[in-house]
Design an enzyme around this catalytic site. Structure first.
Site, PDB file in Angstrom:
ATOM      1  N   LYS A 178       0.867  -1.180   0.000  1.00  0.00           N
ATOM      2  CA  LYS A 178       0.000   0.000   0.000  1.00  0.00           C
ATOM      3  C   LYS A 178       0.906   1.233   0.000  1.00  0.00           C
ATOM      4  CE  LYS A 178      -1.575   2.459   3.313  1.00  0.00           C
ATOM      5  NZ  LYS A 178      -1.291   3.795   2.729  1.00  0.00           N
ATOM      6  N   GLU A 385      10.378  15.669  15.554  1.00  0.00           N
ATOM      7  CA  GLU A 385      10.898  15.738  14.197  1.00  0.00           C
ATOM      8  C   GLU A 385      10.129  16.783  13.382  1.00  0.00           C
ATOM      9  OE1 GLU A 385      10.038  12.116  12.070  1.00  0.00           O
ATOM     10  OE2 GLU A 385      11.816  12.338  10.810  1.00  0.00           O
TER      11      GLU A 385
HETATM   12  P1  NAD Z   1       1.216   9.732   9.517  1.00  0.00           P
HETATM   13  O1  NAD Z   1       2.124   9.215  10.552  1.00  0.00           O
HETATM   14  O2  NAD Z   1      -0.242   9.567   9.725  1.00  0.00           O
HETATM   15  O3  NAD Z   1       1.545   9.052   8.087  1.00  0.00           O
HETATM   16  C1  NAD Z   1       2.851   8.711   7.662  1.00  0.00           C
HETATM   17  C2  NAD Z   1       2.712   7.635   6.586  1.00  0.00           C
HETATM   18  O4  NAD Z   1       2.216   6.458   7.173  1.00  0.00           O
HETATM   19  C3  NAD Z   1       1.688   7.994   5.490  1.00  0.00           C
HETATM   20  O5  NAD Z   1       2.244   7.651   4.242  1.00  0.00           O
HETATM   21  C4  NAD Z   1       0.464   7.154   5.771  1.00  0.00           C
HETATM   22  O6  NAD Z   1      -0.167   6.692   4.593  1.00  0.00           O
HETATM   23  C5  NAD Z   1       1.020   6.003   6.537  1.00  0.00           C
HETATM   24  N1  NAD Z   1       0.098   5.563   7.580  1.00  0.00           N
HETATM   25  C6  NAD Z   1      -0.535   6.324   8.500  1.00  0.00           C
HETATM   26  N2  NAD Z   1      -1.285   5.577   9.313  1.00  0.00           N
HETATM   27  C7  NAD Z   1      -1.135   4.302   8.884  1.00  0.00           C
HETATM   28  C8  NAD Z   1      -1.660   3.057   9.313  1.00  0.00           C
HETATM   29  N3  NAD Z   1      -2.479   2.957  10.377  1.00  0.00           N
HETATM   30  N4  NAD Z   1      -1.306   1.960   8.623  1.00  0.00           N
HETATM   31  C9  NAD Z   1      -0.457   2.015   7.572  1.00  0.00           C
HETATM   32  N5  NAD Z   1       0.081   3.158   7.132  1.00  0.00           N
HETATM   33  C10 NAD Z   1      -0.252   4.278   7.773  1.00  0.00           C
HETATM   34  O7  NAD Z   1       1.424  11.243   9.356  1.00  0.00           O
HETATM   35  P2  NAD Z   1       1.841  12.243   8.237  1.00  0.00           P
HETATM   36  O8  NAD Z   1       1.145  13.513   8.512  1.00  0.00           O
HETATM   37  O9  NAD Z   1       1.668  11.679   6.859  1.00  0.00           O
HETATM   38  O10 NAD Z   1       3.374  12.415   8.546  1.00  0.00           O
HETATM   39  C11 NAD Z   1       3.693  12.890   9.823  1.00  0.00           C
HETATM   40  C12 NAD Z   1       4.980  12.392  10.288  1.00  0.00           C
HETATM   41  O11 NAD Z   1       5.276  11.084   9.817  1.00  0.00           O
HETATM   42  C13 NAD Z   1       6.134  13.212   9.810  1.00  0.00           C
HETATM   43  O12 NAD Z   1       6.270  14.349  10.592  1.00  0.00           O
HETATM   44  C14 NAD Z   1       7.273  12.267   9.968  1.00  0.00           C
HETATM   45  O13 NAD Z   1       7.729  12.306  11.293  1.00  0.00           O
HETATM   46  C15 NAD Z   1       6.675  10.924   9.724  1.00  0.00           C
HETATM   47  N6  NAD Z   1       7.029  10.377   8.399  1.00  0.00           N
HETATM   48  C16 NAD Z   1       8.151   9.642   8.352  1.00  0.00           C
HETATM   49  C17 NAD Z   1       8.556   9.134   7.145  1.00  0.00           C
HETATM   50  C18 NAD Z   1       9.822   8.318   7.039  1.00  0.00           C
HETATM   51  O14 NAD Z   1      10.390   8.210   5.972  1.00  0.00           O
HETATM   52  N7  NAD Z   1      10.283   7.704   8.137  1.00  0.00           N
HETATM   53  C19 NAD Z   1       7.798   9.369   5.998  1.00  0.00           C
HETATM   54  C20 NAD Z   1       6.621  10.118   6.099  1.00  0.00           C
HETATM   55  C21 NAD Z   1       6.241  10.610   7.325  1.00  0.00           C
END
Ligand code: NAD
Length: 480
Positions: A178, A385
């Site tokens: 996904k 972060e």
């Molecule tokens: P988020 O944590 O909700 O989402 C981050 C990613 O995880 C998204 O692509 C989302 O589709 C996926 N996701 C969210 N909930 C999920 C679930 N229950 N099951 C499977 N996938 C899920 O928040 P956001 O607003 O998109 O990003 C916020 C924070 O996430 C950022 O500030 C950063 O710290 C972190 N982030 C980290 C990475 C990385 O490469 N480690 C990438 C994107 C975001």
């Protein structure tokens, strides 16, 4: 600038491309304009079940396909991706926002990952152990873990899925992935390249939908044997619990970081500025290994901040489709208020804005390249972060003090240091709690090197020979 055609988005299940056909859809937004560019079909529960059964069925034949033949298909897909890189990169810029000068190279890097990992799959060696049982042969073999559920984020829509898909497929696993619902186009093109290269139906399946619903459904499915996730620490914790509850399923977690950068008094300051400005504002800072907390020796702090802020302010920011632009918008509407909140909080606690600090434009999700100097330890941005184009600095005067600060947070993904002393470099490398350490450079995320974190930045490596382990189980046979 080129035209904005984006193409139709589909599900890819058991070799079939499935369009909307009555399914719920979600708009995909161009972050440079805030306007919708495509409609993403959400998988139904039946679609998800079909994807898992396809991956389970295909696993029976893919696991016994030789590593040599698997590698041939994956390498052919890499060549196809290279041929299509300009168009795939253009669409990545449209849904993710990063400059075209980063998006097209990301497609090439994804192809390189496929190539290298395909060949590494041919080297998943076992071991022969001298037996203490007379006449017996003892050997250890590596086998694919089984169908994998992968969840990837929106910041690197090519490289992150390429790491997971290539290691899974090269070791003989199948996958249901996904991608982020916000940046789905690149994974679909990786799947298309693999299909065009001859990948059997069901080996790779791509589904979309509400993240929590899709992950809960897939992780609980009997057919799924392992999960791999890249994203925030919070979501990682939830998925790790689900994986445990669903049957102690194996998991790889690539989670958040908050990378410290240690600038010692003997550092080549001009070199440090050049390397770190590029590293900080790449992908508008939305990188889990983005250098963020700059701890600068008191004797060189002001010179470093001055040079860094000037270089940051000189970056050309705008729509990533314009090849002149060096930084695009943030990837989604959530990031801009998040930057504003962190900047306002730091300033209210005494931080100084050396450059930037504001939205870049009323249209799209832009935020200026920002440097905050003398940020106190209790500011939110020193602890959470930022995941955006903001660098923060603080001063230090002793080695013990700066290592204590660098290791203070519960994260341990990337870290960087600049020094011309081999002794200091070795001391940093030994003392820092991080999965990756860049000393006088930022080359810490390469195809052939392990990538992963410690503490709450997760567990398991991707990339390098270590990255194959995540998809393999170990079997010991004692034969008389
Ligand atoms: P988020 O944590 O909700 O989402 C981050 C990613 O995880 C998204 O692509 C989302 O589709 C996926 N996701 C969210 N909930 C999920 C679930 N229950 N099951 C499977 N996938 C899920 O928040 P956001 O607003 O998109 O990003 C916020 C924070 O996430 C950022 O500030 C950063 O710290 C972190 N982030 C980290 C990475 C990385 O490469 N480690 C990438 C994107 C975001």
């Amino acid at each position: 600038m080129q035209t904005q055609s984006y193409g139709e988005l589909k599900l890819f299940i058991d070799g079939e491309w499935i369009g909307t056909q009555g399914r719920t859809t979600e708009d995909v937004i161009n972050p440079a304009t805030g306007e919708p560019i495509g409609a993403l079909p959400h998988a139904t529960a039946e679609d998800l079940d079909r994807a898992v059964s396809a991956a389970s069925r295909a696993f029976k034949t893919w696991r016994v396909t030789t590593a040599y033949d698997r590698a041939k298909i994956i390498r052919k897909a890499a060549d196809i991706l290279r041929e299509r890189a300009a168009e795939i990169g253009r669409r990545m810029t449209l849904d993710q926002g990063k400059p075209i000068g980063e998006a097209v190279p990301e497609v090439h890097i994804s192809a390189d990952i496929l190539d290298w990992t395909a060949d590494e799959g041919r080297r998943t060696y076992g071991r022969v152990i001298p037996s203490r049982l007379p006449g017996a042969r003892w050997f250890v073999t590596k086998e694919p873990v089984g169908p994998v559920a992968g969840f990837t984020p929106w910041n690197f829509p090519g490289v992150i899925p390429a790491r997971k898909i290539s290691a899974a497929l090269a070791t003989g696993c199948t996958m249901v992935i996904k991608p982020s619902e916000e940046t789905p186009s690149t994974v679909l093109e990786i799947a298309r390249a693999l299909q065009d290269a001859g990948l059997p139906n069901g080996v790779l399946n791509v589904v979309h939908g509400k993240p929590a619903e899709v992950s809960e459904h897939l992780i609980a499915s009997d057919g799924i044997r392992k999960i791999t996730f890249t994203g925030s620490t919070n979501v990682g914790k939830q998925l790790a619990v689900l994986a445990a509850q669903a049957g102690v399923k194996r998991a790889t977690m690539e989670l958040g970081g908050h990378a410290p950068v240690l600038i010692f008094e003997d550092a080549d300051i001009d070199h440090a500025i050049r390397v770190m400005v590029h590293a900080k504002y790449r992908n508008a800072g939305q990188v889990c290994i983005s250098p963020t907390r700059f701890y600068v020796h008191d004797s060189v702090h002001d010179r470093f901040v001055d040079g860094f802020a000037k270089a940051a302010a000189a970056l050309k920011v705008g729509d990533g489709l314009d090849p002149e632009k060096q930084m695009g918008p943030l990837a989604n509407s959530r990031r801009v208020p998040s930057m504003e909140r962190m900047v306002a909080d730091a300033v209210s606690r005494g931080a100084k804005i050396a450059t930037g600090g504001e939205r870049g434009s009323n249209r799209g999700y832009f935020f200026q390249p920002t440097v905050l100097a003398d940020v106190p330890q209790d500011a939110i941005i020193m602890n959470e972060e930022p995941f955006g184009p903001v660098a923060v600095t603080a001063r230090f005067s002793s080695f013990e003090e700066v290592i204590g600060e660098a290791n203070r947070l519960p994260y341990g993904l990337a870290s960087y240091a600049f020094t011309q002393s081999a002794k200091t470099a070795a001391m940093v490398s030994d003392a820092i709690e991080a999965g990756m350490v860049g000393i006088n450079n930022n080359a810490i995320s390469m195809t052939e090197t392990p990538f992963g974190g410690v503490k709450q930045s997760g567990y398991g490596s991707e990339g390098g020979s270590e990255g194959m382990e995540a998809y393999l189980v170990t079997k010991f046979t004692s034969q008389s």
